[in-house]
Design a protein around this motif. Structure first.
Motif, PDB file in Angstrom:
ATOM      1  N   HIS A  43       0.845  -1.196   0.000  1.00  0.00           N
ATOM      2  CA  HIS A  43       0.000   0.000   0.000  1.00  0.00           C
ATOM      3  C   HIS A  43       0.889   1.259   0.000  1.00  0.00           C
ATOM      4  O   HIS A  43       0.595   2.235  -0.665  1.00  0.00           O
ATOM      5  CB  HIS A  43      -0.895   0.047   1.247  1.00  0.00           C
ATOM      6  N   HIS A  88      -0.766  -8.870  -1.585  1.00  0.00           N
ATOM      7  CA  HIS A  88      -2.064  -9.378  -1.164  1.00  0.00           C
ATOM      8  C   HIS A  88      -2.653 -10.384  -2.157  1.00  0.00           C
ATOM      9  O   HIS A  88      -3.783 -10.826  -1.983  1.00  0.00           O
ATOM     10  CB  HIS A  88      -3.053  -8.222  -0.975  1.00  0.00           C
ATOM     11  N   HIS A 116      -3.446 -11.895   8.102  1.00  0.00           N
ATOM     12  CA  HIS A 116      -3.687 -10.523   7.639  1.00  0.00           C
ATOM     13  C   HIS A 116      -4.772 -10.507   6.563  1.00  0.00           C
ATOM     14  O   HIS A 116      -5.721  -9.722   6.625  1.00  0.00           O
ATOM     15  CB  HIS A 116      -2.390  -9.938   7.088  1.00  0.00           C
ATOM     16  N   ASP A 120      -8.386  -8.773   6.409  1.00  0.00           N
ATOM     17  CA  ASP A 120      -8.679  -7.830   5.314  1.00  0.00           C
ATOM     18  C   ASP A 120      -9.991  -8.208   4.624  1.00  0.00           C
ATOM     19  O   ASP A 120     -10.849  -7.353   4.395  1.00  0.00           O
ATOM     20  CB  ASP A 120      -7.571  -7.864   4.254  1.00  0.00           C
TER      21      ASP A 120
END
Ligand code: ZN
Length: 149
Positions: A43, A88, A116, A120
């Motif tokens: 990100h 991701h 994670h 998410d």
């Protein structure tokens, strides 16, 4: 989901693992913990590429603006994917999972990433924003090729 929540949930699960399996090396526990939130580094990379600014504060600001922009579009019935986040993707998870067969440290990184990603996904479902994420690297590459032709 904001990184602070990933840090908190990662710390809680790392602690649970440590209590449940106290013989686990602290290195592996730390690898789990750090990977449970450092996966969001992609990100930051997206923010730097789009803003040409390296500050973490600017990166947070960038994502806030993107969220606001997406909300505006969603109100008009437009649902578009957000930035592409390589770490991701399912392929990246599989790669790290395979590396875990060669060194157990990668297995703990894989577990941290999986944890994670599950939080998410829960968060994306909860806020009805699943459409924003591209989960497959292959789809992203295919989209790039299609748009260039
Ligand atoms: Zn994430």
């Amino acid at each position: 989901m904001l990184p602070k929540w990933h840090v908190l949930f990662g710390a809680i699960l790392a602690l649970i693992i440590w209590i449940a399996a106290p013989n686990t090396s602290i290195l592996y526990i730390l690898l789990f913990f750090f990977s449970s939130f450092l996966i969001d580094f992609d990100h930051y990379i997206c923010a730097v590429l789009n803003t040409k600014k390296y500050s973490l504060g600017e990166a947070f600001e960038y994502h806030k603006e993107m969220d606001a922009l997406d909300l505006k579009r969603r109100k008009k019935g437009i649902k578009e994917k957000g930035d592409f986040h390589l770490f991701h993707t399912i392929e990246f998870h599989i790669l790290v999972g395979i590396l875990g067969l060669y060194w157990v440290g990668f297995f703990y990184i894989f577990l941290g990433m999986m944890f994670h990603s599950l939080t998410d996904i829960y968060s994306l479902i909860y806020s009805s924003e699943v459409y924003r994420r591209e989960f497959l690297l292959v789809n992203w590459i295919y989209g790039k090729i299609k748009n260039n032709n």
